[in-house]
Write a protein that holds these residues in place. Structure first.
Motif, PDB file in Angstrom:
ATOM      1  N   SER A  36      -0.511  -4.764   7.282  1.00 54.77           N
ATOM      2  CA  SER A  36      -1.733  -3.885   7.240  1.00 54.77           C
ATOM      3  C   SER A  36      -2.746  -4.964   7.739  1.00 54.77           C
ATOM      4  N   VAL A  37      -3.846  -4.355   8.523  1.00 53.97           N
ATOM      5  CA  VAL A  37      -4.947  -4.902   9.137  1.00 53.97           C
ATOM      6  C   VAL A  37      -6.080  -4.720   8.501  1.00 53.97           C
ATOM      7  N   ARG A  38      -6.601  -5.927   7.993  1.00 51.90           N
ATOM      8  CA  ARG A  38      -7.886  -5.894   7.040  1.00 51.90           C
ATOM      9  C   ARG A  38      -9.245  -6.600   7.851  1.00 51.90           C
ATOM     10  N   SER A  39     -10.450  -5.991   7.825  1.00 51.49           N
ATOM     11  CA  SER A  39     -11.524  -6.451   8.451  1.00 51.49           C
ATOM     12  C   SER A  39     -11.997  -7.210   7.446  1.00 51.49           C
ATOM     13  N   ILE A  40     -12.343  -8.463   7.950  1.00 45.33           N
ATOM     14  CA  ILE A  40     -13.133  -9.585   7.024  1.00 45.33           C
ATOM     15  C   ILE A  40     -14.287 -10.238   7.752  1.00 45.33           C
ATOM     16  N   GLY A  41     -14.977  -9.478   8.653  1.00 46.58           N
ATOM     17  CA  GLY A  41     -16.116 -10.015   9.363  1.00 46.58           C
ATOM     18  C   GLY A  41     -16.504  -8.987  10.471  1.00 46.58           C
ATOM     19  N   ARG A  42     -17.489  -9.415  11.210  1.00 44.34           N
ATOM     20  CA  ARG A  42     -18.096  -8.269  12.388  1.00 44.34           C
ATOM     21  C   ARG A  42     -16.932  -8.559  13.391  1.00 44.34           C
ATOM     22  N   ASP A  43     -16.287  -9.640  13.749  1.00 47.90           N
ATOM     23  CA  ASP A  43     -15.621 -10.038  14.774  1.00 47.90           C
ATOM     24  C   ASP A  43     -14.155 -10.523  14.405  1.00 47.90           C
ATOM     25  N   VAL A  44     -13.834 -10.637  13.040  1.00 48.23           N
ATOM     26  CA  VAL A  44     -12.440 -10.940  12.847  1.00 48.23           C
ATOM     27  C   VAL A  44     -11.537 -10.115  11.704  1.00 48.23           C
ATOM     28  N   LYS A  45     -10.390  -9.854  12.062  1.00 47.29           N
ATOM     29  CA  LYS A  45      -9.361  -8.941  11.310  1.00 47.29           C
ATOM     30  C   LYS A  45      -8.475 -10.215  10.829  1.00 47.29           C
ATOM     31  N   ILE A  46      -7.851  -9.817   9.748  1.00 44.98           N
ATOM     32  CA  ILE A  46      -6.543 -10.617   9.219  1.00 44.98           C
ATOM     33  C   ILE A  46      -5.339  -9.423   9.095  1.00 44.98           C
ATOM     34  N   GLU A  47      -4.271  -9.880   9.762  1.00 52.48           N
ATOM     35  CA  GLU A  47      -3.241  -9.086   9.481  1.00 52.48           C
ATOM     36  C   GLU A  47      -2.291  -9.541   8.396  1.00 52.48           C
ATOM     37  N   VAL A  48      -2.197  -8.601   7.386  1.00 50.62           N
ATOM     38  CA  VAL A  48      -1.603  -9.196   5.973  1.00 50.62           C
ATOM     39  C   VAL A  48      -0.134  -8.600   6.164  1.00 50.62           C
ATOM     40  N   TYR A  49       0.682  -9.459   5.476  1.00 49.85           N
ATOM     41  CA  TYR A  49       2.169  -9.362   5.598  1.00 49.85           C
ATOM     42  C   TYR A  49       2.622  -9.383   4.017  1.00 49.85           C
ATOM     43  N   HIS A  50       3.661  -8.068   3.770  1.00 54.25           N
ATOM     44  CA  HIS A  50       4.526  -8.150   2.747  1.00 54.25           C
ATOM     45  C   HIS A  50       5.854  -7.891   3.181  1.00 54.25           C
ATOM     46  N   PRO A  51       6.692  -8.833   2.671  1.00 53.03           N
ATOM     47  CA  PRO A  51       8.184  -8.597   3.158  1.00 53.03           C
ATOM     48  C   PRO A  51       8.516  -7.026   2.728  1.00 53.03           C
ATOM     49  N   LYS A  52       9.590  -6.659   3.789  1.00 55.83           N
ATOM     50  CA  LYS A  52      10.143  -5.541   3.421  1.00 55.83           C
ATOM     51  C   LYS A  52      10.664  -5.067   2.262  1.00 55.83           C
ATOM     52  N   SER A  53      10.615  -3.945   1.596  1.00 54.23           N
ATOM     53  CA  SER A  53      11.117  -3.773   0.412  1.00 54.23           C
ATOM     54  C   SER A  53      12.631  -3.177   0.525  1.00 54.23           C
ATOM     55  N   ALA A 535       7.346   8.485 -10.509  1.00 51.65           N
ATOM     56  CA  ALA A 535       7.992   7.900  -9.366  1.00 51.65           C
ATOM     57  C   ALA A 535       6.983   6.767  -8.951  1.00 51.65           C
ATOM     58  N   MET A 536       5.557   6.808  -9.397  1.00 49.46           N
ATOM     59  CA  MET A 536       4.833   5.582  -8.923  1.00 49.46           C
ATOM     60  C   MET A 536       5.408   4.204  -9.605  1.00 49.46           C
ATOM     61  N   ALA A 537       5.880   4.144 -10.743  1.00 46.40           N
ATOM     62  CA  ALA A 537       6.327   3.086 -11.565  1.00 46.40           C
ATOM     63  C   ALA A 537       7.471   2.612 -11.280  1.00 46.40           C
ATOM     64  N   LEU A 538       8.315   3.574 -10.625  1.00 45.91           N
ATOM     65  CA  LEU A 538       9.569   3.197 -10.030  1.00 45.91           C
ATOM     66  C   LEU A 538       9.799   2.855  -8.772  1.00 45.91           C
ATOM     67  N   GLN A 539       8.802   3.079  -8.069  1.00 48.41           N
ATOM     68  CA  GLN A 539       8.931   2.537  -6.517  1.00 48.41           C
ATOM     69  C   GLN A 539       8.490   1.110  -6.355  1.00 48.41           C
ATOM     70  N   PRO A 540       9.015   0.476  -5.220  1.00 44.95           N
ATOM     71  CA  PRO A 540       8.706  -0.869  -5.005  1.00 44.95           C
ATOM     72  C   PRO A 540       7.261  -1.280  -4.620  1.00 44.95           C
ATOM     73  N   CYS A 541       6.996  -2.303  -4.591  1.00 46.22           N
ATOM     74  CA  CYS A 541       5.748  -2.901  -4.202  1.00 46.22           C
ATOM     75  C   CYS A 541       5.751  -2.561  -2.356  1.00 46.22           C
ATOM     76  N   ASN A 542       4.361  -1.835  -2.054  1.00 51.40           N
ATOM     77  CA  ASN A 542       4.192  -1.487  -0.748  1.00 51.40           C
ATOM     78  C   ASN A 542       5.401  -0.665  -0.261  1.00 51.40           C
ATOM     79  N   PRO A 543       5.398   0.690  -1.021  1.00 53.30           N
ATOM     80  CA  PRO A 543       6.722   1.394  -0.537  1.00 53.30           C
ATOM     81  C   PRO A 543       6.595   2.167   0.617  1.00 53.30           C
ATOM     82  N   THR A 544       7.355   2.583   1.360  1.00 55.01           N
ATOM     83  CA  THR A 544       7.538   3.527   2.383  1.00 55.01           C
ATOM     84  C   THR A 544       7.586   4.848   2.090  1.00 55.01           C
ATOM     85  N   PHE A 545       7.722   5.760   3.010  1.00 52.80           N
ATOM     86  CA  PHE A 545       7.856   7.183   2.858  1.00 52.80           C
ATOM     87  C   PHE A 545       9.378   7.408   2.251  1.00 52.80           C
TER      88      PHE A 545
END
Length: 594
Positions: A36-53, A535-545
């Motif tokens: 996911s991409v998070r804005s952390i300022g006017r001119d900069v974003k950070i792309e955040v990574y989570h290993p695939k579940s 299902a929310m408690a069952l699903q993995p971290c950062n779930p996909t469809f």
């Protein structure tokens, strides 16, 4: 049969800073489940990574070495994870629900947890494993030393400067590893940074060898209201006086007491609603906690009586959602929001702080969901499309939507509040919020098209681009639509799917008028909300469809012995989530025995 699998040995794409104009070299759709991409300022974003579940469900369950030895949830989960994933783990949290017990753990390397490598295991009433989700991974490079090259103070300065906030000293920092999308791991200082005025709240991960901000967890979920509205949750439908609406099975001391302190204002164990400061709550208008302000829509919402009416309405809605979710399993042990947990598990001192008529922004609202033990925070603004402006507090659909962010953020990932961070998972988080708003408004078995935010937006289209509908002509979104979507659009896709699941369950099992207070029924709307939360408690971290689909199917096995399996498959397949769905390509195949 026990399913053994080995996690992928390499994962690509790095957590990197990218400029606003920087081009991504990998197709966007391929990142929905991991980035996911998070804005952390006017001119900069950070792309955040989570290993695939990776995610597996096991129907009636599979055995594990400690099942018959009376081992604790912690011991059983750690041993099972180790045997299946071939990696060390550390139990993070867990709870025993009505039909399944849930354990959540982090991967451990050199005695330190890997912040973004997590696993969740569910055990049924017989102690068998029914679900395993994991984003554990196999590092491809040299593991960095645990000896710090950067002091905490330097890391704090870096995080505060980058995120324009202040370190929350009451929350101790930690040292952990962070998995990167090039297969490497880095040693990081982990600390929370918040800016109250700017309504930002992050968990920052600063490289403990280079002093670079490597990643963030954003605890704030924004509700952007150009989506699909609701029909029965605004002041145009008229006010009513409700007597004792608190559900004492969910709020045993009522809404104005935490067991030791009793108030006569919009403040209690679950929620405090206020304007400007938590001391600026709305007082009762009479004895016995009577809150009976008359709202006047023809004058400014900032007049005294309108302010008080707004705080009372928000307080009521947030508590009502709390009580409904509690009765369906979002309890103290399952990381709910309470000051006092009454020794029922979980961490207390984290009731929802609801800032109404907040002047930080307009035409929006947000909910910040930090980990269990820290208060969730809602901020709601004026909508400026009419004169006088309209108050978010009287858009009940919006208030329910925001509270639902707290529910999905806590239940997914075991109270860490860090497991709806990818584009796809975050989009589904918005979809769950819309779906819960829709569920609370149903007054019959009819399932009309659902539109969210008509009153606040002052338009028939409301917040979303399309109504949620059982008609594919009205709403043609499918799993394949996700491929070219952003987070805002993903929410509409997932919420529309849930709209169709709800319609199918009600058509099959009927509808209960007492579903808000009695979860021990068999009607379709009751079944839906049980599966929704289970299902929310069952699903993995950062779930996909696909992960979320499988969690729904497993939730049905756990609670209803799979009675709704084929019904669910038919709905999922009708929206492209059939048996062979993958890589955001629609598939309409259902199991052969359906």
């Amino acid at each position: 049969m026990v399913v053994f699998y080995k996690f992928f040995t390499s994962v690509f794409l790095a957590i990197v800073y990218v400029s606003l104009s920087g081009a991504l070299t990998v197709p966007v759709a391929s990142k929905h489940a991991t980035h996911s991409v998070r804005s952390i300022g006017r001119d900069v974003k950070i792309e955040v990574y989570h290993p695939k579940s990776k995610y597996n469900t096991f129907g009636a369950g599979i055995d594990h070495p400690l099942r018959k030895r009376g081992a604790s949830l912690k011991e059983s989960s750690e041993v099972f994870i180790s045997s299946h994933l071939g990696a060390n783990s550390r139990y993070q949290s867990g709870f025993a629900g009505e039909v399944a017990s849930h354990a959540f753990a982090h991967q451990v390397i050199n005695g330190l947890i890997v912040s973004n490598a997590v696993s969740n295991v569910a055990f049924n009433a017989d102690g068998k494993v029914v679900a395993l989700g994991s984003s554990f991974f196999e590092p491809s490079g040299k593991i960095p030393s645990t000896t710090l090259s950067v002091s905490f103070e330097d890391a704090k300065n870096t995080a505060e400067a980058a995120l324009d906030g202040t370190y929350l000293s009451e929350i101790p920092s930690t040292v952990e590893y962070l998995a990167k999308d090039n297969g490497e791991v880095v040693l990081v200082h982990v600390l929370q940074i918040r800016n109250e005025e700017a309504a930002t709240w992050y968990n920052a991960l600063v490289n403990a060898h280079t002093n670079k901000l490597e990643s963030i967890t954003d605890y704030v979920a924004h509700a952007t209201y150009r989506v699909l509205p609701i029909t029965k949750q605004n002041l145009l439908e008229g006010f009513e006086t409700l007597v004792d609406p608190a559900n004492l099975k969910a709020s045993p001391q009522g809404w104005h007491s935490d067991g030791s302190t009793t108030t006569a204002v919009t403040e209690g164990n679950n929620v405090v609603s206020y304007k400007s400061s938590t001391t600026n709550t709305s007082p009762a208008t009479g004895a016995n906690l009577a809150f009976e302000y008359i709202q006047n829509p023809t004058v400014s919402p900032t007049t005294a009586t309108n302010i008080n009416a707004a705080l009372v309405n928000a307080f009521y809605i947030l508590n009502a959602v709390h009580d409904i979710a509690y009765r369906y399993g979002f309890t103290e042990a399952a990381f709910n929001f309470h000051n006092n947990n009454f020794r029922k598990g979980g961490r207390g001192n984290d009731r929802v702080l609801a800032s109404m008529q907040d002047d930080f922004d307009d035409n929006n609202a947000l909910f910040s969901t930090p980990p269990d033990g820290q208060s969730g925070r809602m901020r709601a603004y004026f909508f400026t499309f009419t004169d006088p402006n309209r108050d978010s507090a009287f858009g009940n659909d919006l208030v329910v939507h925001e509270m639902a962010h707290g529910i999905s953020g806590r239940l997914t990932g075991g109270g860490t509040a860090g497991c709806l961070q990818t584009t796809e998972a975050g989009g589904m988080g918005e979809g769950w919020s819309d779906a819960l708003a829709s569920w609370t408004e149903k007054t019959s078995a009819e399932v009309p098209d659902y539109v969210l935010g008509q009153y606040l937006m002052n338009t028939p289209n409301g917040f979303r681009t399309r109504p949620y509908s059982t008609s594919s002509t009205v709403n043609p979104l499918t799993y394949g639509s996700v491929r070219n979507m952003n987070k805002i659009s993903v929410k509409c896709d997932w919420a529309n799917l849930l709209h169709n699941v709800y319609a199918a369950l009600v058509a099959e099992h009927g509808w209960s008028a007492t579903s808000h207070t009695d979860p021990n029924q068999s009607e379709g709307n009751v079944v839906f909300l049980h599966l929704f939360l289970d299902a929310m408690a069952l699903q993995p971290c950062n779930p996909t469809f696909l992960n979320a689909r499988d969690a729904w199917l497993q939730a049905d096995v756990n609670r209803y012995d799979g009675a709704n399996r084929c019904l669910l498959w038919r709905v999922f397949a009708s929206k492209g989530l059939g048996v062979n769905a993958a890589n955001y390509i629609d598939n309409n195949v259902i199991p052969s025995d359906c």
